[in-house]
Design a protein around this motif. Sequence first.
Motif, PDB file in Angstrom:
ATOM      1  N   ASP A  62       0.837  -1.212   0.000  1.00  0.00           N
ATOM      2  CA  ASP A  62       0.000   0.000   0.000  1.00  0.00           C
ATOM      3  C   ASP A  62       0.869   1.257   0.000  1.00  0.00           C
ATOM      4  O   ASP A  62       0.564   2.245  -0.654  1.00  0.00           O
ATOM      5  CB  ASP A  62      -0.988  -0.014   1.192  1.00  0.00           C
ATOM      6  N   ARG A  63       2.017   1.180   0.709  1.00  0.00           N
ATOM      7  CA  ARG A  63       2.905   2.365   0.734  1.00  0.00           C
ATOM      8  C   ARG A  63       3.532   2.633  -0.619  1.00  0.00           C
ATOM      9  O   ARG A  63       3.720   3.786  -1.005  1.00  0.00           O
ATOM     10  CB  ARG A  63       4.004   2.158   1.766  1.00  0.00           C
ATOM     11  N   MET A  69       1.432   7.824  -6.332  1.00  0.00           N
ATOM     12  CA  MET A  69       0.678   9.090  -6.403  1.00  0.00           C
ATOM     13  C   MET A  69       1.560  10.284  -6.028  1.00  0.00           C
ATOM     14  O   MET A  69       1.305  11.404  -6.436  1.00  0.00           O
ATOM     15  CB  MET A  69      -0.532   9.046  -5.455  1.00  0.00           C
ATOM     16  N   MET A  70       2.591  10.016  -5.221  1.00  0.00           N
ATOM     17  CA  MET A  70       3.466  11.088  -4.756  1.00  0.00           C
ATOM     18  C   MET A  70       4.638  11.327  -5.713  1.00  0.00           C
ATOM     19  O   MET A  70       5.440  12.242  -5.488  1.00  0.00           O
ATOM     20  CB  MET A  70       4.029  10.739  -3.364  1.00  0.00           C
ATOM     21  N   ALA A 263      13.901  -4.805  -4.907  1.00  0.00           N
ATOM     22  CA  ALA A 263      13.231  -3.548  -4.553  1.00  0.00           C
ATOM     23  C   ALA A 263      11.708  -3.687  -4.744  1.00  0.00           C
ATOM     24  O   ALA A 263      10.957  -2.726  -4.558  1.00  0.00           O
ATOM     25  CB  ALA A 263      13.773  -2.379  -5.361  1.00  0.00           C
ATOM     26  N   ILE A 264      11.286  -4.886  -5.135  1.00  0.00           N
ATOM     27  CA  ILE A 264       9.855  -5.260  -5.243  1.00  0.00           C
ATOM     28  C   ILE A 264       9.031  -4.240  -6.039  1.00  0.00           C
ATOM     29  O   ILE A 264       7.972  -3.794  -5.607  1.00  0.00           O
ATOM     30  CB  ILE A 264       9.214  -5.509  -3.852  1.00  0.00           C
ATOM     31  N   GLU A 304       9.897   6.651  -7.034  1.00  0.00           N
ATOM     32  CA  GLU A 304       9.300   6.725  -5.700  1.00  0.00           C
ATOM     33  C   GLU A 304       9.018   5.302  -5.163  1.00  0.00           C
ATOM     34  O   GLU A 304       9.332   4.997  -4.007  1.00  0.00           O
ATOM     35  CB  GLU A 304       7.984   7.525  -5.814  1.00  0.00           C
ATOM     36  N   ALA A 305       8.461   4.468  -6.021  1.00  0.00           N
ATOM     37  CA  ALA A 305       8.137   3.091  -5.589  1.00  0.00           C
ATOM     38  C   ALA A 305       9.412   2.311  -5.262  1.00  0.00           C
ATOM     39  O   ALA A 305       9.428   1.485  -4.344  1.00  0.00           O
ATOM     40  CB  ALA A 305       7.346   2.372  -6.685  1.00  0.00           C
ATOM     41  N   ILE A 306      10.494   2.577  -5.986  1.00  0.00           N
ATOM     42  CA  ILE A 306      11.769   1.900  -5.688  1.00  0.00           C
ATOM     43  C   ILE A 306      12.276   2.360  -4.316  1.00  0.00           C
ATOM     44  O   ILE A 306      12.717   1.533  -3.502  1.00  0.00           O
ATOM     45  CB  ILE A 306      12.839   2.200  -6.775  1.00  0.00           C
TER      46      ILE A 306
END
Length: 461
Positions: A62-63, A69-70, A263-264, A304-306
């Motif tokens: 979820d993060r 979005m960020m 890093a999924i 950001e996701a990484i």
Amino acid sequence: MADDVFSQIEPFKIKMVEPINLPDKKDRIEHLNEAGLNVFLLRGEHIVIDLLTDSGTGAMSDRQWAGLMMGDETYAGSRSFYKMEAAIQDILGFKYVIPCHQGRGAENVLHTSLIKDGDVIPGNTHFDTTKGHIEHKKGRAIDCTVKEAADPYIDLPFKGNLDLEKLESIYREYGKERIPFTVVTATCNSGGGQPVSIENMRAVKKLSEKYGIQVCLDGARYAENCYFIKMREPGMDKYSIKEISRMQAECFDMMTMSSKKDAIVNIGGFIGLRDQELYDKVKNLAILFEGFVTYGGLAGRDLEAIAVGLYEGIQEEYLGYRIGQVKFLAERLKEEGMPVMWPPGGHAVYLDMKKFLPHIGPEDLPGPAFCAELYIESGIRAVEIGTMLNGRDPETGKNRPAKLELVRLTIPRRVYTHRHMEYVVQSVKKVWERKDAIKGMDFTYEAPVLRHFTAKFKWKN
Ligand code: F0G
């Protein structure tokens, strides 16, 4: 480390689900025939459990989704880049970070900067794309993995280690003039996902320093490697994964990373460097091949996701679950008498086709035949790592029989449950029960290079 009991459950709950199609046997046979009996050519929607790869197939948290979005989509100087850079500096200690679209993009940029015609690059069973990029730059990869790695059943803790004597003999023979760097792949994917010990990495660094040679970490599964170090190496249990990650990275001058693994995330990669001069050189090629140095072929949201995923990938509870799930599948298969490569690696379980289908010789493609039968039986997709992948000798045109004839059951991160794994066990067992009736295969189409992606087959009579 959390109480041991927590290693028995998934350390997450499921907030969003994706339905799986369940094609019946008649449909599965039809889909496979349409794919020319090559499971690589199946459509995702026709697959029940996809164990083709753990690359880019993990479930984001979820993060991480909130991070999307960020994401800051500024072309140059994106806030998300600085967040990712800070995470890499913190977890791995590399001062200079260059994002790339995925692992092979990072290899292309770094190798083009460093390799010249006739160079040799020693390492521990280089991954296909690493070897491919070395050869593309007219270099040669030399395998220096310990010899025990070739035995699929010898139970040793660090079968990904480099043979230091062999490495030194290569250093003596070619010297720093012809060896731009040595590459250590941790864990070692092509060697069965086997880890490399911190002791071995330190010894490689010391030896390489003596000869003035740089060392590069292929760190696609660096966090899984740290977990094995913590669990298996004397004296390492007292350190956190992050501390081990820093110690591990200190053994290297540079790093290439496919973020699609530890890093999924679904896409991404990077280069990590310490030396400013090298950074300046590499940077220019990165801009040419991948994109400006603060995005490298990725969207701000990917960066950001990484950044978020790197921290999730080193959580001990997560790694305990991750490595535990692979071990669970391996142990259950072994319990049922299936020939499983041992010890299991970090990201996949490997089945030994020489024992599974001994009546099918390497020329008759036992791995692809097994993958086809497993799909018909269950809708599960596995991948061959054997003679088909090895291809033909460019000079003689003959098949190059693989030392190990394997099928890889690769587990995506945080995607499947233990019940899915139990289904895998029962399905492999059903194929085993009728294995003597399984036939070999012939090619009906074969591309001149990388044939495994597009090959088509027919069953032998
Ligand atoms: N290095 C290792 C050790 C890998 O396993 C991979 C990819 C790469 C580099 C290349 O990274 O795919 O992001 O360009 N391995 C995947 C697999 C494809 O299925 O094992 P990439």
